[in-house]
Design a protein around this motif. Structure first.
Motif, short mmCIF file in Angstrom:
data_model
loop_
_atom_site.label_atom_id
_atom_site.label_comp_id
_atom_site.label_asym_id
_atom_site.label_seq_id
_atom_site.Cartn_x
_atom_site.Cartn_y
_atom_site.Cartn_z
N GLN A 47 41.22 -28.46 -43.47
CA GLN A 47 43.15 -28.53 -43.85
C GLN A 47 43.17 -30.61 -42.74
OE1 GLN A 47 45.02 -25.49 -41.01
NE2 GLN A 47 46.21 -25.48 -42.87
N GLY A 48 42.55 -30.26 -41.55
CA GLY A 48 43.49 -31.58 -40.76
C GLY A 48 42.82 -32.73 -41.31
N ILE A 49 42.73 -32.80 -42.08
CA ILE A 49 42.14 -34.22 -42.59
C ILE A 49 42.74 -34.44 -44.02
CG2 ILE A 49 40.35 -33.75 -44.02
CD1 ILE A 49 40.52 -37.17 -42.56
N ARG A 50 42.81 -33.15 -44.79
CA ARG A 50 44.15 -33.70 -46.09
C ARG A 50 45.51 -34.03 -45.44
NH1 ARG A 50 40.37 -29.09 -49.62
NH2 ARG A 50 39.53 -30.93 -50.50
N PHE A 51 46.02 -33.33 -44.74
CA PHE A 51 47.13 -33.05 -43.72
C PHE A 51 47.63 -34.67 -43.27
CE2 PHE A 51 49.90 -32.64 -39.47
CZ PHE A 51 51.18 -32.49 -39.89
N ASN A 52 46.51 -35.26 -42.74
CA ASN A 52 46.66 -36.93 -41.96
C ASN A 52 46.58 -37.18 -43.68
OD1 ASN A 52 45.67 -37.51 -38.81
ND2 ASN A 52 44.91 -34.45 -39.98
N ILE A 53 46.10 -37.05 -44.52
CA ILE A 53 45.69 -38.06 -45.64
C ILE A 53 46.74 -38.09 -46.01
CG2 ILE A 53 44.96 -38.58 -47.91
CD1 ILE A 53 41.99 -37.83 -46.65
N PHE A 54 47.91 -36.05 -46.68
CA PHE A 54 49.14 -36.44 -47.43
C PHE A 54 50.32 -37.82 -46.78
CE2 PHE A 54 52.49 -33.37 -47.76
CZ PHE A 54 53.27 -33.54 -49.61
N HIS A 55 50.50 -37.52 -45.34
CA HIS A 55 50.79 -37.86 -44.60
C HIS A 55 50.99 -39.08 -44.62
CE1 HIS A 55 53.55 -35.06 -43.17
NE2 HIS A 55 52.95 -33.63 -42.73
N LEU A 56 49.84 -39.71 -44.30
CA LEU A 56 49.66 -41.40 -44.88
C LEU A 56 50.44 -41.70 -46.28
CD1 LEU A 56 46.49 -41.50 -42.79
CD2 LEU A 56 48.92 -42.80 -42.45
N ASN A 57 49.64 -41.39 -46.80
CA ASN A 57 50.24 -41.41 -48.05
C ASN A 57 52.62 -41.13 -48.89
OD1 ASN A 57 48.30 -42.30 -50.96
ND2 ASN A 57 47.01 -40.38 -49.80
N THR A 110 34.03 -32.42 -31.72
CA THR A 110 35.14 -32.33 -30.54
C THR A 110 36.67 -33.07 -30.85
OG1 THR A 110 34.29 -31.20 -28.79
CG2 THR A 110 35.59 -31.28 -28.79
N PHE A 111 36.41 -34.46 -30.11
CA PHE A 111 37.34 -35.25 -30.80
C PHE A 111 38.16 -35.03 -31.85
CE2 PHE A 111 34.85 -37.32 -26.97
CZ PHE A 111 36.17 -37.57 -25.67
N TYR A 112 36.64 -35.71 -33.04
CA TYR A 112 37.39 -34.55 -34.80
C TYR A 112 38.44 -33.98 -34.68
CZ TYR A 112 38.29 -34.34 -39.16
OH TYR A 112 39.08 -34.19 -39.89
N LEU A 113 38.59 -33.18 -34.49
CA LEU A 113 38.95 -31.92 -34.17
C LEU A 113 40.10 -32.42 -33.87
CD1 LEU A 113 38.49 -29.13 -36.16
CD2 LEU A 113 37.71 -27.71 -34.17
N ARG A 114 40.50 -32.73 -32.33
CA ARG A 114 41.30 -32.88 -31.69
C ARG A 114 42.46 -34.16 -32.76
NH1 ARG A 114 43.03 -33.50 -25.64
NH2 ARG A 114 45.13 -34.42 -26.22
#
Length: 768
Positions: free
Chosen positions: A321-331, A659-663
């Motif tokens: 969910q986290g990575i898709r949220f980031n990719i979605f908002h960048l686009n 841990t850093f990735y999740l953050r």
């Protein structure tokens, strides 16, 4: 407030249950955009509770006068405001003479909000009991069209559940808005016309000072049980607002639906005298297609984006969910269709920071856009800086630099500096280095050298001239030093010889000298044009080289590490682990004086340099510096966890990397910094993408060859991503046992995997 209320889901951001204390945070998290405009997830209907109303048009801003108690030469005259634009989303609902208001009703049940990232739409549903005991089921859906980027569409449905109901439905557009973020409470907009024609409403307004002309527009249709009512609205006009009023009676369990279309036409894209005409054309196109067809088109466009940009993660829903949220908002923020635009740190989700362009674009965002879109998109971001070169030279001149030295702004809308904190504006000069690095990084990744003779070399010369003049010779050190700076760690201001700044200054000069020779040899006509324009001489180049070859770098023999700056060891070196948790975050708990005297690091500083120039250091050197500096890092910048995640992965510290990735991926979703109500951290989202592709995937360019050193966190079953490398698309799939590479392209491609050459054939999988 519950900071962990977002429900884990692979493709959607979900909120269940209505909590007024979470409204502002959700308005940020559920924001929508299409590159040309965006809006916070404000309710369409009236809401009397605390809310942060925000609609934004790309490239439209206001130069709010800087608010300081003193003035110095070179100080920016204004702080650019991302302008809250006239709102087109409003739909007031009145039922049996009572207004629908989630904050003032008797009861809200089954509240559910969804941001569907796969298909690009926002929805809400809830059952509400009004004070007059009428029970209603309400369902809404809205999106901002990617295909018709001047239009947004809303479907709003109401079902009376316990009786018949007399409805008054009032869609409106409203230009009587203010900015949440304003220095002087100025009026930012001048309204020039308020008109209605054929059930289409238009408000023309222009910004004060910057004189951007806009037209906000709407049109709507009403349905009962999916049958068009043909209702003609009553029109109410004021100086700042147009409302269409529909009155009708609806029987118990009948469904009333309104389709509303709205948006903006802007003189950035149209003649300022033709904005209403352009709005009519856009509305006619949208209403002819209808809500359902526009939504279907939206789904297809997002499917094309996700086909290239998606990162899949198996076995860890929160990480997915986290990575898709980031990719979605960048686009949602930037799609590369307009080279006059850039990527603001809050995108279309809030007003904090002002400005649309930071060094974040070059340091974090360009890698994402290079790899997930055609390289022309990243080239536009580089062209943006070339287009602002003259302004960068003028910015440097204001600070006393000469001879075409260029200092790019820390924050800008049009190339002028518009940041109003002196320790950032005057001293965070390392941003020049990130721009030069992005030029190098673009060529390294794409193999497209053409940008450099066409535009990039002029930028590099201006930057090199700045570094040459900004350094001064120290007889004490017998070296060149750079004094009075702020590095990436903004918790140290006005320090001397920040290692990262000195290192990137030296690198910039060396790279510019090397590039001049390359252009001279291979592009003689461009070289003649550029040398004639910039008047570079061999004598000047020799002076640059003298500075680069003799740059000073502070070093500790005791700790066997480069020092972040001259005075770092003078601090009381208490690690973050030994800092009382009640004192965190220090930027909200401590005085600025105390922060500046502390050893605490806001984000990667020296380690930022080792991330950029990794191939110039051994693994042992990186490990030594990581072990020394990370324990003092509080990660109170959104840009911090991603760099540390990449470096921890390189050092095989996978638990720490995870841990850093999740953050970084859930920075906003879990509101780590307690500020998500102000808007999202858009530019750092590109760092999240890098954490997987460069961190876990180990992607690098080595000897002009694409290289991978794949690793996988123990928490994951597998992950995959695609990159567009020099017009060939490579899909990388990693699980706990092996890595598969698949190529979409016409020719074979040789890559490196863990240092060994591997050839991938078109449409064939290679397993390592």
């Amino acid at each position: 407030m519950n900071l962990d209320y977002i429900i884990p889901n692979n493709w959607s951001i979900l909120e269940e249950g209505f909590d007024p204390n979470q409204v502002k945070a959700s308005e940020s998290l559920f924001s929508i955009g299409n590159g040309a405009m965006g809006q916070r997830a404000n309710f369409e209907e009236h809401y009397s509770g605390p809310t942060f109303q925000g609609s934004y048009i790309a490239g439209v801003y206001y130069p709010d006068k800087t608010r300081v108690g003193w003035w110095k030469n070179g100080y920016p005259e204004y702080f650019a405001k991302v302008l809250n634009a006239p709102s087109w989303i409003g739909i007031d609902i009145n039922v049996n003479n009572e207004q629908l208001d989630l904050f003032a009703c008797k009861k809200v049940e089954n509240f559910r909000r969804e941001l569907n990232m796969k298909e690009g739409w926002l929805s809400r549903s809830f059952k509400i009991t009004l004070q007059n005991d009428i029970e209603l089921q309400v369902d809404t859906k809205r999106f901002l069209s990617l295909g018709l980027d001047e239009i947004g569409a809303i479907e709003y449905s109401v079902i009376p559940l316990n009786s018949d109901a007399d409805l008054i439905i009032t869609p409106y557009i409203d230009a009587g808005i203010t900015n949440e973020d304003s220095n002087w409470d100025d009026m930012f907009w001048n309204i020039s016309s308020v008109t209605v024609e054929n059930n289409q409403a238009f408000i023309e307004a222009q910004t004060m000072k910057t004189d951007f002309h806009t037209c906000t527009f709407m049109q709507s249709e009403c349905f009962v049980n999916n049958q068009n009512t043909g209702l003609e609205p009553q029109t109410i006009k004021t100086e700042t607002k147009i409302s269409f009023v529909y009155k009708l009676s609806v029987k118990q369990n009948e469904t009333f639906t309104i389709h509303k279309f709205g948006g903006y036409t802007v003189d950035r894209n149209h003649d300022k005298n033709e904005l209403v005409s352009a709005a009519k054309t856009t509305l006619n196109t949208a209403t002819t297609a209808g809500f359902t067809q526009l939504l279907e088109d939206q789904k297809q466009t997002w499917a094309q984006i996700w086909d290239m940009a998606d990162i899949t993660i198996e076995g860890d829903v929160k990480a997915q969910q986290g990575i898709r949220f980031n990719i979605f908002h960048l686009n949602q923020t930037y799609l590369g269709t307009d080279e006059t635009l850039n990527i603001g740190p809050k995108g279309f989700t809030g007003e904090k920071y002002g400005g649309s362009t930071y060094w974040d674009t070059e340091a974090y965002c360009i890698p994402f856009y290079m790899a997930t879109k055609d390289q022309s998109v990243a080239r536009k971001l580089l062209a943006y800086r070339h287009n602002h070169l003259q302004k960068a030279i003028e910015n440097a001149e204001k600070l006393g630099f000469t001879n075409g030295a260029a200092l790019y702004p820390m924050v800008t809308m049009n190339g002028e500096e518009c940041h109003n904190e002196w320790e950032i504006t005057f001293e965070e000069i390392h941003r020049n280095g990130a721009i030069a690095f992005a030029i190098f990084n673009y060529y390294r990744y794409t193999g497209d050298f053409s940008y450099i003779p066409e535009m990039g070399l002029e930028v590099l010369i201006g930057i090199a001239r700045f570094w040459h003049q900004r350094a001064n010779f120290s007889t004490q050190q017998n070296k060149y030093v750079i004094l009075g700076v702020t590095g990436p760690n903004e918790y140290e201001n006005n320090i001397n010889n920040n290692w990262y700044t000195n290192y990137i200054a030296k690198w910039c000069i060396d790279y510019t000298l090397e590039t001049i020779e390359k252009v001279k040899e291979g592009h003689s006509n461009d070289y003649s044009r550029i040398s004639g324009k910039t008047n570079i001489t061999q004598e000047e180049l020799a002076l640059w080289k003298e500075v680069a070859d003799n740059m000073y770098f502070p070093y500790s023999e005791e700790h066997n590490v480069f020092l972040q700056q001259d005075g770092f060891l003078d601090k009381e070196l208490i690690t973050v682990a030994d800092l009382d948790k009640s004192q965190r975050p220090i930027n909200q708990k401590w005085s600025w004086d105390r922060i500046l005297r502390s050893p605490y690091i806001k984000q990667a500083d020296l380690l930022q340099g080792m991330y950029f120039f990794e191939d110039q250091f051994t693994n042992e050197e990186l490990e030594r510096h990581f072990d020394f500096y990370e324990p003092f890092t509080v990660h109170e910048s959104s840009l911090s966890p991603c760099v540390h995640s990449i470096q921890a992965a390189k050092l095989d510290r996978m638990d720490q990397a995870y841990t850093f990735y999740l953050r970084t991926s859930r920075l906003d979703l879990d509101d780590y910094n307690h500020e998500v109500h102000e808007g999202l951290h858009i530019t750092s989202m590109a760092g999240t993408w890098m954490s997987i592709v460069e961190g876990f995937g180990g992607m690098r360019i080595k000897n002009d060859t694409l290289s991978f050193e794949p690793k996988i966190p123990s928490q994951w079953e597998g992950y995959s991503f695609k990159v567009n490398f020099r017009h060939q698309i490579i899909k990388v799939s990693v699980n706990q046992n092996e890595t598969q590479f698949e190529l979409e392209g016409d020719a074979d491609l040789e890559i490196l995997v863990n240092g060994k050459a591997v050839t991938i054939s078109s449409n064939n999988k290679v397993t390592v």
